[in-house]
Scaffold this motif. Structure first.
Motif, PDB file in Angstrom:
ATOM      1  N   ALA A   1       0.798  -1.274  -0.028  1.00 32.00           N
ATOM      2  CA  ALA A   1      -0.195   0.203  -0.019  1.00 32.00           C
ATOM      3  C   ALA A   1       0.897   1.300  -0.057  1.00 32.00           C
ATOM      4  O   ALA A   1       0.523   2.167  -0.619  1.00 32.00           O
ATOM      5  CB  ALA A   1      -0.851   0.011   1.413  1.00 32.00           C
ATOM      6  N   ASP A   2       2.107   1.260   0.753  1.00 30.97           N
ATOM      7  CA  ASP A   2       3.098   2.400   0.804  1.00 30.97           C
ATOM      8  C   ASP A   2       3.353   2.823  -0.570  1.00 30.97           C
ATOM      9  O   ASP A   2       3.515   3.823  -0.968  1.00 30.97           O
ATOM     10  CB  ASP A   2       3.779   2.032   2.066  1.00 30.97           C
ATOM     11  N   ARG A   3       3.987   1.822  -1.414  1.00 31.79           N
ATOM     12  CA  ARG A   3       4.617   1.844  -2.705  1.00 31.79           C
ATOM     13  C   ARG A   3       3.457   2.213  -3.567  1.00 31.79           C
ATOM     14  O   ARG A   3       3.712   3.034  -4.442  1.00 31.79           O
ATOM     15  CB  ARG A   3       5.129   0.697  -3.076  1.00 31.79           C
ATOM     16  N   LEU A   4       2.220   1.570  -3.484  1.00 34.02           N
ATOM     17  CA  LEU A   4       1.151   1.920  -4.549  1.00 34.02           C
ATOM     18  C   LEU A   4       0.520   3.188  -4.430  1.00 34.02           C
ATOM     19  O   LEU A   4       0.290   3.957  -5.493  1.00 34.02           O
ATOM     20  CB  LEU A   4       0.167   0.993  -4.409  1.00 34.02           C
ATOM     21  N   ILE A   5       0.367   3.787  -3.087  1.00 36.28           N
ATOM     22  CA  ILE A   5      -0.288   4.915  -2.857  1.00 36.28           C
ATOM     23  C   ILE A   5       0.638   5.844  -3.017  1.00 36.28           C
ATOM     24  O   ILE A   5       0.327   7.171  -3.542  1.00 36.28           O
ATOM     25  CB  ILE A   5      -1.151   4.990  -1.725  1.00 36.28           C
ATOM     26  N   GLY A   6       1.876   5.791  -2.816  1.00 37.50           N
ATOM     27  CA  GLY A   6       3.027   6.783  -2.733  1.00 37.50           C
ATOM     28  C   GLY A   6       2.927   7.900  -1.621  1.00 37.50           C
ATOM     29  O   GLY A   6       2.437   7.960  -0.709  1.00 37.50           O
TER      30      GLY A   6
ATOM     31  N   PHE B   1      17.314 -11.729  -4.971  1.00 42.86           N
ATOM     32  CA  PHE B   1      17.991 -12.681  -3.638  1.00 42.86           C
ATOM     33  C   PHE B   1      17.191 -11.946  -2.335  1.00 42.86           C
ATOM     34  O   PHE B   1      17.850 -12.318  -1.331  1.00 42.86           O
ATOM     35  CB  PHE B   1      19.410 -12.514  -3.676  1.00 42.86           C
ATOM     36  N   SER B   2      15.966 -11.489  -2.443  1.00 47.21           N
ATOM     37  CA  SER B   2      15.519 -10.998  -1.038  1.00 47.21           C
ATOM     38  C   SER B   2      14.042 -10.973  -1.112  1.00 47.21           C
ATOM     39  O   SER B   2      13.647 -10.993  -2.430  1.00 47.21           O
ATOM     40  CB  SER B   2      15.883  -9.674  -0.524  1.00 47.21           C
ATOM     41  N   SER B   3      13.484 -11.073   0.073  1.00 49.05           N
ATOM     42  CA  SER B   3      12.047 -10.861   0.060  1.00 49.05           C
ATOM     43  C   SER B   3      11.453  -9.515  -0.272  1.00 49.05           C
ATOM     44  O   SER B   3      12.126  -8.672  -0.173  1.00 49.05           O
ATOM     45  CB  SER B   3      11.432 -11.291   1.415  1.00 49.05           C
ATOM     46  N   PHE B   4      10.060  -9.226  -0.647  1.00 48.18           N
ATOM     47  CA  PHE B   4       9.619  -8.086  -0.726  1.00 48.18           C
ATOM     48  C   PHE B   4       9.817  -7.089   0.288  1.00 48.18           C
ATOM     49  O   PHE B   4      10.132  -6.019   0.014  1.00 48.18           O
ATOM     50  CB  PHE B   4       8.110  -8.016  -1.022  1.00 48.18           C
ATOM     51  N   LEU B   5       9.612  -7.663   1.654  1.00 47.02           N
ATOM     52  CA  LEU B   5       9.822  -6.869   2.678  1.00 47.02           C
ATOM     53  C   LEU B   5      11.363  -6.205   2.896  1.00 47.02           C
ATOM     54  O   LEU B   5      11.015  -5.266   3.573  1.00 47.02           O
ATOM     55  CB  LEU B   5       9.302  -7.604   3.898  1.00 47.02           C
ATOM     56  N   ALA B   6      12.155  -7.092   2.442  1.00 43.70           N
ATOM     57  CA  ALA B   6      13.589  -6.615   2.676  1.00 43.70           C
ATOM     58  C   ALA B   6      14.107  -5.919   1.529  1.00 43.70           C
ATOM     59  O   ALA B   6      15.171  -5.401   1.681  1.00 43.70           O
ATOM     60  CB  ALA B   6      14.593  -8.015   2.737  1.00 43.70           C
ATOM     61  N   MET B   7      13.243  -5.631   0.534  1.00 46.77           N
ATOM     62  CA  MET B   7      13.750  -4.861  -0.586  1.00 46.77           C
ATOM     63  C   MET B   7      13.768  -3.301  -0.396  1.00 46.77           C
ATOM     64  O   MET B   7      13.152  -2.723   0.713  1.00 46.77           O
ATOM     65  CB  MET B   7      12.856  -4.986  -1.830  1.00 46.77           C
ATOM     66  N   SER B   8      14.821  -2.494  -0.927  1.00 48.07           N
ATOM     67  CA  SER B   8      14.885  -1.003  -0.886  1.00 48.07           C
ATOM     68  C   SER B   8      13.612  -0.543  -1.650  1.00 48.07           C
ATOM     69  O   SER B   8      12.980  -1.288  -2.304  1.00 48.07           O
ATOM     70  CB  SER B   8      16.040  -0.529  -1.652  1.00 48.07           C
ATOM     71  N   PRO B   9      13.068   0.818  -1.327  1.00 52.66           N
ATOM     72  CA  PRO B   9      12.032   1.399  -1.863  1.00 52.66           C
ATOM     73  C   PRO B   9      11.897   1.312  -3.229  1.00 52.66           C
ATOM     74  O   PRO B   9      10.890   0.848  -4.092  1.00 52.66           O
ATOM     75  CB  PRO B   9      11.692   2.901  -1.339  1.00 52.66           C
ATOM     76  N   GLU B  10      13.241   1.327  -4.171  1.00 52.19           N
ATOM     77  CA  GLU B  10      13.205   1.386  -5.425  1.00 52.19           C
ATOM     78  C   GLU B  10      13.037   0.131  -6.038  1.00 52.19           C
ATOM     79  O   GLU B  10      12.444  -0.386  -7.154  1.00 52.19           O
ATOM     80  CB  GLU B  10      14.672   2.180  -5.984  1.00 52.19           C
ATOM     81  N   ASP B  11      13.712  -1.017  -5.288  1.00 51.89           N
ATOM     82  CA  ASP B  11      13.403  -2.378  -5.964  1.00 51.89           C
ATOM     83  C   ASP B  11      12.058  -2.747  -5.458  1.00 51.89           C
ATOM     84  O   ASP B  11      11.512  -3.574  -6.441  1.00 51.89           O
ATOM     85  CB  ASP B  11      14.512  -3.355  -4.996  1.00 51.89           C
ATOM     86  N   LYS B  12      11.153  -2.330  -4.496  1.00 48.80           N
ATOM     87  CA  LYS B  12      10.029  -2.500  -4.289  1.00 48.80           C
ATOM     88  C   LYS B  12       9.265  -2.173  -5.499  1.00 48.80           C
ATOM     89  O   LYS B  12       8.309  -2.836  -5.813  1.00 48.80           O
ATOM     90  CB  LYS B  12       9.382  -2.107  -3.035  1.00 48.80           C
ATOM     91  N   ASP B  13       9.308  -0.837  -5.987  1.00 51.50           N
ATOM     92  CA  ASP B  13       8.629  -0.368  -7.059  1.00 51.50           C
ATOM     93  C   ASP B  13       8.868  -1.045  -8.342  1.00 51.50           C
ATOM     94  O   ASP B  13       7.982  -1.410  -8.911  1.00 51.50           O
ATOM     95  CB  ASP B  13       8.944   1.114  -7.344  1.00 51.50           C
ATOM     96  N   SER B  14      10.191  -1.546  -8.476  1.00 47.56           N
ATOM     97  CA  SER B  14      10.543  -2.330  -9.736  1.00 47.56           C
ATOM     98  C   SER B  14      10.010  -3.860  -9.750  1.00 47.56           C
ATOM     99  O   SER B  14       9.272  -4.166 -10.738  1.00 47.56           O
ATOM    100  CB  SER B  14      11.918  -2.420  -9.657  1.00 47.56           C
ATOM    101  N   TYR B  15       9.904  -4.243  -8.271  1.00 41.95           N
ATOM    102  CA  TYR B  15       9.352  -5.702  -8.338  1.00 41.95           C
ATOM    103  C   TYR B  15       7.819  -5.589  -8.684  1.00 41.95           C
ATOM    104  O   TYR B  15       7.129  -6.433  -9.196  1.00 41.95           O
ATOM    105  CB  TYR B  15       9.379  -6.083  -6.685  1.00 41.95           C
TER     106      TYR B  15
END
Length: 181
Positions: free
Chosen positions: A60-65, A118-132
């Motif tokens: 939600a944090d990444r989608l809503i921004g 090589f990480s779970s979604f929760l462990a990703m950086s904000p930029e990696d979460k957006d990309s994922y």
């Protein structure tokens, strides 16, 4: 010969890849929670596990921004907590499928298989979460695109049905007939 249309849910269950992903999701270990995230998890969860709550909160944090000044964030609206309450009364089949989706979405095994991360979604950086998330949204696999749409619609509906977010979309609430005079 006339055939009845097959539902998306039935198609996913009956395809080899869909069956494999959903079957493996049941045996993937839940793992451990990030210690700093535990302080944000409410004690009165109805549907989500603490880890699932953190996943939905991060999505939600990444989608809503980032909110505009004076506008609420996903955390301020409590998107994950509202989703937990909403899904607590959902159909058991839908509940099970969302549990499986969240397991697949965050599991190290699937982040590696789908995107070579090589990480779970929760462990990703904000930029990696957006990309994922974008990878899920634009995937050639229908299972991933459908999963992304489920997460997006859940988060957005929980955010925009809260009156604190109405100002952002220009909605001022319902007008009663006496207000129209």
């Amino acid at each position: 010969m006339r055939t009845t249309p097959i539902s998306r849910r039935k198609f996913l269950k009956e395809t080899l890849f869909g069956v494999a992903c959903l079957s493996v999701a049941k045996i993937v270990p839940a793992g451990t929670l990030v210690a700093d995230g535990m302080t944000r998890v409410p004690a009165n969860l109805v549907y989500f596990s603490p880890k699932e709550f953190l996943i939905v909160e991060a999505v939600a944090d990444r989608l809503i921004g980032v909110p505009l000044p004076g506008r609420p964030s996903a955390a301020e609206v409590g998107v994950a907590a509202r989703a937990d309450q909403f899904l607590g009364g959902a159909d058991p089949e839908v509940q099970e499928q969302l549990h499986q989706l969240l397991t697949v979405f965050n599991a190290h095994l699937f982040t590696f298989l789908f995107d070579f991360r090589f990480s779970s979604f929760l462990a990703m950086s904000p930029e990696d979460k957006d990309s994922y998330l974008e990878d899920w949204m634009t995937s050639s696999l229908g299972l991933r695109r459908t999963g992304f749409q489920a997460l997006k619609r859940l988060c957005m509906s929980m955010f925009y049905t809260h009156e604190a977010s109405w100002k952002e979309i220009g909605y001022e609430g319902m007008f009663m007939p006496e207000d129209r005079k």
